[in-house]
Design a protein around this motif. Structure first.
Motif, PDB file in Angstrom:
ATOM      1  N   THR A  44      -1.481   1.989 -10.818  1.00 34.01           N
ATOM      2  CA  THR A  44      -1.877   2.206  -9.509  1.00 34.01           C
ATOM      3  C   THR A  44      -3.278   1.957  -9.223  1.00 34.01           C
ATOM      4  O   THR A  44      -3.896   1.706  -9.926  1.00 34.01           O
ATOM      5  CB  THR A  44      -1.844   3.862  -9.228  1.00 34.01           C
TER       6      THR A  44
ATOM      7  N   ILE B 107       1.399   6.558  -7.180  1.00 34.56           N
ATOM      8  CA  ILE B 107       2.779   7.373  -7.483  1.00 34.56           C
ATOM      9  C   ILE B 107       3.154   7.923  -6.247  1.00 34.56           C
ATOM     10  O   ILE B 107       4.462   7.895  -5.898  1.00 34.56           O
ATOM     11  CB  ILE B 107       2.270   8.441  -8.344  1.00 34.56           C
TER      12      ILE B 107
ATOM     13  N   SER C 259       4.505   2.428 -10.737  1.00 33.84           N
ATOM     14  CA  SER C 259       4.437   3.702  -9.854  1.00 33.84           C
ATOM     15  C   SER C 259       6.004   3.742  -9.638  1.00 33.84           C
ATOM     16  O   SER C 259       6.358   4.983  -9.431  1.00 33.84           O
ATOM     17  CB  SER C 259       3.834   3.387  -8.682  1.00 33.84           C
TER      18      SER C 259
END
Ligand SMILES: NC(=O)c1ccc[n+]([C@@H]2O[C@H](COP(=O)([O-])OP(=O)(O)OC[C@H]3O[C@@H](n4cnc5c(N)ncnc54)[C@H](OP(=O)(O)O)[C@@H]3O)[C@@H](O)[C@H]2O)c1
Length: 244
Positions: free
Chosen positions: A176, A13, A192
């Motif tokens: 992720t 992220i 993400s």
């Protein structure tokens, strides 16, 4: 030019968020321990500067403070997830690692970096929708994120007179490296890049709470309204792993 510091920007992220802010013309400071991953990010954008530091080491956080410019936005996003698989032999080492990474690093960053945020600037915390409800095996991760959410909300109140807006970010499942190891379904999971857009939009609107994806986090919020005894029965029946 606006300055943003994002911790945990070497992957997942945080990396996508760093790329998005860089595309928008911000001067981005991207934090992480993995120097090679940060170098690859820096090679893509001339307006990204790496900040290689293990945030569990307070002296590294103090050292970094000396190099930081004034910040428009500080996003405390670095984190890790480890599950407690054996509740009967509770592993306090796992608990300590997760609390240190997800909570103590934030305390160090606040202690040494908060003064770098400009008047009218913003501070954001990446917590988790796992903080809404007690989830199986999440004793360490859930406790760290519940504490982080409380911290963010109290600071949202206490920093308001100091003209700093605080945002609490609660993602659902995001694909992720952190979730790659999950061996259970991740309903409503997003990429993400989608996560970064949701966070960017929320921060631009100075939202105090940024929940996404909306359907998943709304369902989690509704479950959180149930009496605990109902949720407990549901979780035991449908979420706890059956031991053979
Ligand atoms: N993925 C999800 O579904 C999800 C859902 C809810 C909340 N979150 C939260 O979102 C945040 C980002 O997670 P992610 O999914 O993007 O995971 P990720 O890809 O594993 O990224 C984690 C980041 O945190 C950094 N980090 C970890 N420990 C650190 C330390 N001691 N010092 C400095 N940096 C450290 C890592 O950098 P290095 O490896 O380079 O040190 C990496 O950049 C976390 O706080 C996580 O709890 C994720």
């Amino acid at each position: 030019m606006k300055h943003i510091l994002i911790t945990g920007a070497s992957s997942g992220i945080g990396k996508s968020l760093a790329q998005l802010y860089a595309q928008q013309g911000w001067q981005v400071i991207a934090g992480g321990r993995n120097q090679q991953a940060l170098n690859e990010l820096v090679a893509q954008f001339e307006n990204i500067t790496p900040l290689v530091a293990d945030l569990c080491d307070e002296s590294a956080v103090i050292e970094a403070a000396e190099l930081l410019p004034s910040l428009d936005l500080l996003v405390l996003n670095a984190g890790s997830c480890e599950y407690i698989d054996q509740p009967l032999t509770f592993d306090s080492a796992v608990f300590q690692r997760v609390i240190n990474t997800n909570l103590m690093t934030v305390a160090y960053c606040l202690n040494h970096w908060l003064s770098k945020i400009k008047q009218g600037g913003q501070l954001a915390f990446t917590s988790s929708s796992a903080s809404f409800l007690p989830l199986p095996r999440a004793q360490a991760y859930g406790a760290s994120k519940a504490a982080l959410s409380y911290l963010a909300k109290t600071l949202s109140i206490d920093l308001a007179p100091h003209n700093i807006d605080v945002s609490l970010i609660n993602p659902g499942f995001v694909q992720t490296p952190l979730t790659q190891k999950n061996d259970f379904p991740m309903p409503g999971s997003v990429s993400s890049e989608q996560a970064a857009h949701a966070i960017f939009n929320g921060l631009t609107k100075r939202r105090h709470i940024i929940n996404f994806p909306s359907v998943f986090t709304s369902i989690m919020s509704m479950f959180a309204l149930l009496p605990f005894s109902w949720w407990r029965l549901f979780a035991i029946r449908y979420l706890v792993r059956k031991t053979s």
